[in-house]
Design an enzyme around this catalytic site. Structure first.
Site, PDB file in Angstrom:
ATOM      1  N   THR A  69      -1.170   7.084  -0.599  1.00 10.23           N
ATOM      2  CA  THR A  69      -2.441   7.503  -1.553  1.00 10.23           C
ATOM      3  C   THR A  69      -3.286   6.183  -0.425  1.00 10.23           C
ATOM      4  OG1 THR A  69      -1.607   5.881  -2.840  1.00 10.23           O
ATOM      5  CG2 THR A  69      -2.210   8.367  -3.354  1.00 10.23           C
ATOM      6  N   ARG A 100       0.791  -1.249  -0.267  1.00 11.71           N
ATOM      7  CA  ARG A 100       0.237   0.104  -0.422  1.00 11.71           C
ATOM      8  C   ARG A 100       1.007   0.966  -0.136  1.00 11.71           C
ATOM      9  NH1 ARG A 100      -4.614   0.068   4.356  1.00 11.71           N
ATOM     10  NH2 ARG A 100      -3.134   0.771   5.363  1.00 11.71           N
ATOM     11  N   ASP A 116      -0.112  -3.202  12.302  1.00 10.67           N
ATOM     12  CA  ASP A 116       0.671  -3.792  10.455  1.00 10.67           C
ATOM     13  C   ASP A 116       0.664  -5.765  10.790  1.00 10.67           C
ATOM     14  OD1 ASP A 116       2.171  -4.121   8.345  1.00 10.67           O
ATOM     15  OD2 ASP A 116       1.807  -1.952   8.138  1.00 10.67           O
ATOM     16  N   ASP A 137       4.470  -6.512  10.063  1.00 10.42           N
ATOM     17  CA  ASP A 137       5.823  -6.412  11.095  1.00 10.42           C
ATOM     18  C   ASP A 137       5.487  -6.993  11.664  1.00 10.42           C
ATOM     19  OD1 ASP A 137       6.227  -4.249   8.775  1.00 10.42           O
ATOM     20  OD2 ASP A 137       5.449  -2.517  10.013  1.00 10.42           O
TER      21      ASP A 137
HETATM   22  C1  PRP Z   1      -1.187  -4.965   4.224  1.00 10.06           C
HETATM   23  C2  PRP Z   1      -2.137  -5.627   4.233  1.00 10.06           C
HETATM   24  C3  PRP Z   1      -3.228  -5.850   3.009  1.00 10.06           C
HETATM   25  C4  PRP Z   1      -2.735  -4.720   2.911  1.00 10.06           C
HETATM   26  C5  PRP Z   1      -4.259  -4.561   3.341  1.00 10.06           C
HETATM   27  O1  PRP Z   1      -0.314  -4.988   3.839  1.00 10.06           O
HETATM   28  O2  PRP Z   1      -1.601  -7.463   4.430  1.00 10.06           O
HETATM   29  O3  PRP Z   1      -1.979  -6.148   1.866  1.00 10.06           O
HETATM   30  O4  PRP Z   1      -2.510  -3.716   3.370  1.00 10.06           O
HETATM   31  O5  PRP Z   1      -4.479  -2.743   2.996  1.00 10.06           O
HETATM   32  P1  PRP Z   1      -5.728  -2.284   1.547  1.00 10.06           P
HETATM   33  O6  PRP Z   1      -6.970  -3.176   2.539  1.00 10.06           O
HETATM   34  O7  PRP Z   1      -5.937  -0.811   2.492  1.00 10.06           O
HETATM   35  O8  PRP Z   1      -5.196  -2.787   0.816  1.00 10.06           O
HETATM   36  P2  PRP Z   1       1.186  -4.281   3.072  1.00 10.06           P
HETATM   37  O9  PRP Z   1       0.561  -2.661   1.687  1.00 10.06           O
HETATM   38  O10 PRP Z   1       0.918  -3.142   4.403  1.00 10.06           O
HETATM   39  O11 PRP Z   1       2.279  -4.141   2.776  1.00 10.06           O
HETATM   40  P3  PRP Z   1       3.264  -5.872   3.629  1.00 10.06           P
HETATM   41  O12 PRP Z   1       2.098  -7.646   3.468  1.00 10.06           O
HETATM   42  O13 PRP Z   1       4.366  -6.044   2.672  1.00 10.06           O
HETATM   43  O14 PRP Z   1       3.033  -4.891   5.139  1.00 10.06           O
HETATM   44  N1  URA Z   2      -2.502  -3.217   7.031  1.00 10.15           N
HETATM   45  C1  URA Z   2      -2.199  -3.598   8.036  1.00 10.15           C
HETATM   46  O1  URA Z   2      -1.421  -4.692   8.027  1.00 10.15           O
HETATM   47  N2  URA Z   2      -3.431  -3.815   8.683  1.00 10.15           N
HETATM   48  C2  URA Z   2      -4.074  -2.574   8.899  1.00 10.15           C
HETATM   49  O2  URA Z   2      -5.085  -2.407   9.578  1.00 10.15           O
HETATM   50  C3  URA Z   2      -4.667  -2.249   7.465  1.00 10.15           C
HETATM   51  C4  URA Z   2      -3.609  -2.664   6.703  1.00 10.15           C
END
Ligand code: PRP
Ligand code: URA
Length: 212
Positions: free
Chosen positions: A111, A107, A203, A206
């Protein structure tokens, strides 16, 4: 408005218990990883309830019989990187012959829109019944983007397995992909100003990989 015919909250006591441990801010990566894997396995049991079975002739120590088996070669698991990776092993415990594809999306912090950075799928993905997994359904942008990518490659049967969902994300996904059934362990209250799920679990990537 959520269409509850295609949205299932799998709220078994074991799942509730394990999810509560994951939500606690003091829970470390080791326990977080273990709980996520276990919940994914328990939820996969529900999600695969309608899988077709084929008749096979077998012989028990006592007699011949017609039994049923799942045609596991028709399944694919597609985690959205990174956090979806934490669900793969649990699902594979139940369907060990499924193939695994990967879609990389993150993400954009400003944005909140998903940015694609990786896609590697089984060559015959269009013939498979695909389980997309990601623990968080927040705005729904990542799940919707991943499903767009699968549909562009001809996939027709898709289910989404997520752990925690926000109403905003469920509505977005159902608007973009009304055919896709969603299985979740919890429907939370809302998103905050950073598009994080409230109360959520923070998150997921993380916490899973200890990167913050
Ligand atoms: C997180 C999560 C989803 C997304 C959800 O990933 O694992 O993929 O955010 O958010 P959304 O419904 O608003 O798209 P992130 O983009 O943080 O990446 P990561 O898993 O690499 O930490
Ligand atoms: N991605 C995450 O990992 N946690 C949230 O709450 C939203 C997006």
């Amino acid at each position: 408005m959520i269409n509850f015919e295609k949205f299932h909250v799998v709220d078994h006591p074991l799942i509730k218990h394990k999810l509560s441990i994951m939500r606690e801010k003091e829970t470390g990566s080791k326990d977080f990883r273990q709980m996520l894997s276990e919940i994914a396995m328990l939820m996969c049991y529900e999600l695969t309830r309608d899988l077709p079975v084929n008749d096979v002739e077998i012989e028990t120590p006592v007699a011949k019989m017609t039994a049923q088996r799942i045609d596991g070669k028709k399944l694919a698991i597609v985690p959205i990187l990174r956090a979806g990776l934490g669900m793969v092993e649990g699902i594979l415990n139940l369907v060990p012959v499924a193939k695994v594809g990967h879609i990389g999306l993150y993400r954009d912090p400003e944005t909140h829109n998903p940015v694609e950075y990786y896609c590697k799928l089984p060559a015959d993905i269009e013939e498979r019944y695909v389980i997309v997994c990601d623990p968080m359904l927040a705005t729904g942008g990542s799940a919707s983007g991943a499903i767009d990518m699968l549909k562009q490659r001809g996939v027709k049967q898709i289910k989404l397995l997520c752990l925690v969902s926000a109403p905003e994300g469920v509505e977005r996904l159902q608007t973009d992909h009304p055919d896709v059934e969603i299985f979740t362990a919890a429907l939370d209250e809302c998103l905050n100003e950073h598009a994080y799920i409230v109360p959520g679990l923070g998150d997921a990537g993380d916490r899973l990989f200890g990167t913050k």
